[in-house]
Design a protein around this motif. Structure first.
Motif, PDB file in Angstrom:
ATOM      1  N   LEU A  16     -13.897   8.713 -59.931  1.00 17.26           N
ATOM      2  CA  LEU A  16     -13.077   9.659 -58.721  1.00 17.26           C
ATOM      3  C   LEU A  16     -13.809  11.104 -57.838  1.00 17.26           C
ATOM      4  N   LEU A  17     -14.053  11.848 -58.764  1.00 20.00           N
ATOM      5  CA  LEU A  17     -14.251  12.780 -58.730  1.00 20.00           C
ATOM      6  C   LEU A  17     -15.990  12.797 -57.736  1.00 20.00           C
ATOM      7  N   LEU A  18     -17.030  12.565 -58.365  1.00 22.22           N
ATOM      8  CA  LEU A  18     -18.062  12.321 -57.798  1.00 22.22           C
ATOM      9  C   LEU A  18     -17.757  10.810 -56.213  1.00 22.22           C
ATOM     10  N   THR A  19     -17.458  10.125 -56.327  1.00 19.31           N
ATOM     11  CA  THR A  19     -17.304   9.425 -54.846  1.00 19.31           C
ATOM     12  C   THR A  19     -16.430  10.937 -54.000  1.00 19.31           C
ATOM     13  N   LEU A  20     -15.134  11.313 -54.281  1.00 16.66           N
ATOM     14  CA  LEU A  20     -13.975  12.056 -53.108  1.00 16.66           C
ATOM     15  C   LEU A  20     -15.613  13.027 -52.830  1.00 16.66           C
ATOM     16  N   GLY A  21     -16.172  14.033 -54.121  1.00 12.95           N
ATOM     17  CA  GLY A  21     -17.042  15.099 -54.092  1.00 12.95           C
ATOM     18  C   GLY A  21     -18.495  15.050 -53.354  1.00 12.95           C
ATOM     19  N   GLY A  22     -18.052  13.736 -53.558  1.00 12.34           N
ATOM     20  CA  GLY A  22     -19.850  13.346 -52.781  1.00 12.34           C
ATOM     21  C   GLY A  22     -19.510  13.225 -51.184  1.00 12.34           C
ATOM     22  N   SER A  23     -18.354  12.656 -51.017  1.00 11.11           N
ATOM     23  CA  SER A  23     -18.214  12.242 -49.807  1.00 11.11           C
ATOM     24  C   SER A  23     -17.767  13.788 -48.913  1.00 11.11           C
ATOM     25  N   VAL A  24     -17.380  14.599 -49.333  1.00  6.29           N
ATOM     26  CA  VAL A  24     -16.513  16.030 -49.078  1.00  6.29           C
ATOM     27  C   VAL A  24     -17.934  16.801 -48.039  1.00  6.29           C
ATOM     28  N   LEU A  25     -18.888  16.957 -49.447  1.00  5.80           N
ATOM     29  CA  LEU A  25     -20.328  17.322 -49.324  1.00  5.80           C
ATOM     30  C   LEU A  25     -21.102  16.596 -48.306  1.00  5.80           C
ATOM     31  N   ALA A  26     -20.956  15.472 -48.577  1.00  2.43           N
ATOM     32  CA  ALA A  26     -21.947  15.490 -47.383  1.00  2.43           C
ATOM     33  C   ALA A  26     -21.415  14.962 -45.167  1.00  2.43           C
ATOM     34  N   VAL A  27     -19.745  14.727 -45.500  1.00  5.99           N
ATOM     35  CA  VAL A  27     -19.055  14.993 -44.316  1.00  5.99           C
ATOM     36  C   VAL A  27     -19.906  16.864 -43.991  1.00  5.99           C
ATOM     37  N   GLY A  28     -19.305  17.831 -44.577  1.00  4.42           N
ATOM     38  CA  GLY A  28     -19.343  19.528 -44.576  1.00  4.42           C
ATOM     39  C   GLY A  28     -20.666  19.544 -44.482  1.00  4.42           C
TER      40      GLY A  28
END
Length: 191
Positions: A16-28
């Motif tokens: 969960l953290l990898l998916t959400l964190g990676g998505s937030v980082l990529a969009v950011g």
């Protein structure tokens, strides 16, 4: 069982953290948001005022939020106490006659007890685990028997020999034991 629960919880939390964190980082960093992303632009706010205050006036909202958070906190506390609880007894207090006594390593007593039990006739494998407290230990013994051994005979020999030897060597008044017996053979097919 606790080991399995730990692995599943840590795996799910990590995923969960990898998916959400990676998505937030990529969009950011300017990547196009994924299809399931709830925001359309990298400058969108996480919670708008309308979303924050939408359920405020509903009578069921705050009790539901508090009950959910209470359950989550209780589960987290249960998990923490399960992690801190020791599974095995690390040492046994041996009464030496003086006021101080001596400490016997729990693994040493487990090894001797398992070795004595394994040398019994008809025992294929033995394992011992100490639990309890330093002054009142308990032992769990797991015996895998040969196919031709009577369980009552193996249990009597374990009680009379291995458990009595461990109790006497550690100068314990009593050593309660839970013994689990299994037969070490599989069913054979007859043709």
């Amino acid at each position: 069982m606790l080991r399995t629960v730990n692995r599943v919880l840590v795996g799910l939390a990590g995923l969960l953290l990898l998916t959400l964190g990676g998505s937030v980082l990529a969009v950011g960093l300017g990547a196009p948001p994924p299809s399931w992303w709830p925001y359309h632009d990298r400058h969108d706010v996480l919670l708008t005022t309308a979303r924050r205050t939408h359920w405020r006036d509903a009578g069921w909202w705050w009790p539901t939020v508090l009950a959910t958070l209470t359950v989550l906190v209780l589960l987290a506390l249960w998990w923490l106490t399960a992690q801190l609880r020791r599974r095995r007894l690390t040492e046994v207090l041996v009464d030496t006659g003086d006021a101080e006594g001596a400490l016997l390593r729990g693994r040493a007593l487990e090894t001797v007890l398992a070795t004595d039990a394994a040398h019994q006739e008809g025992v294929a494998h033995a394992q011992a685990v100490l639990r309890g407290t330093r002054t009142a230990p308990r032992v769990g013994v797991f015996l895998r028997l040969e196919p031709d051994v009577a369980p009552a005979q193996a249990l009597n020999e374990l009680t009379a020999r291995a458990l009595a030897h461990a109790r006497e060597s550690a100068a314990l008044e009593k050593l309660p034991a839970e013994v689990r017996l299994t037969v070490g053979h599989r069913a054979q097919r007859v043709t």
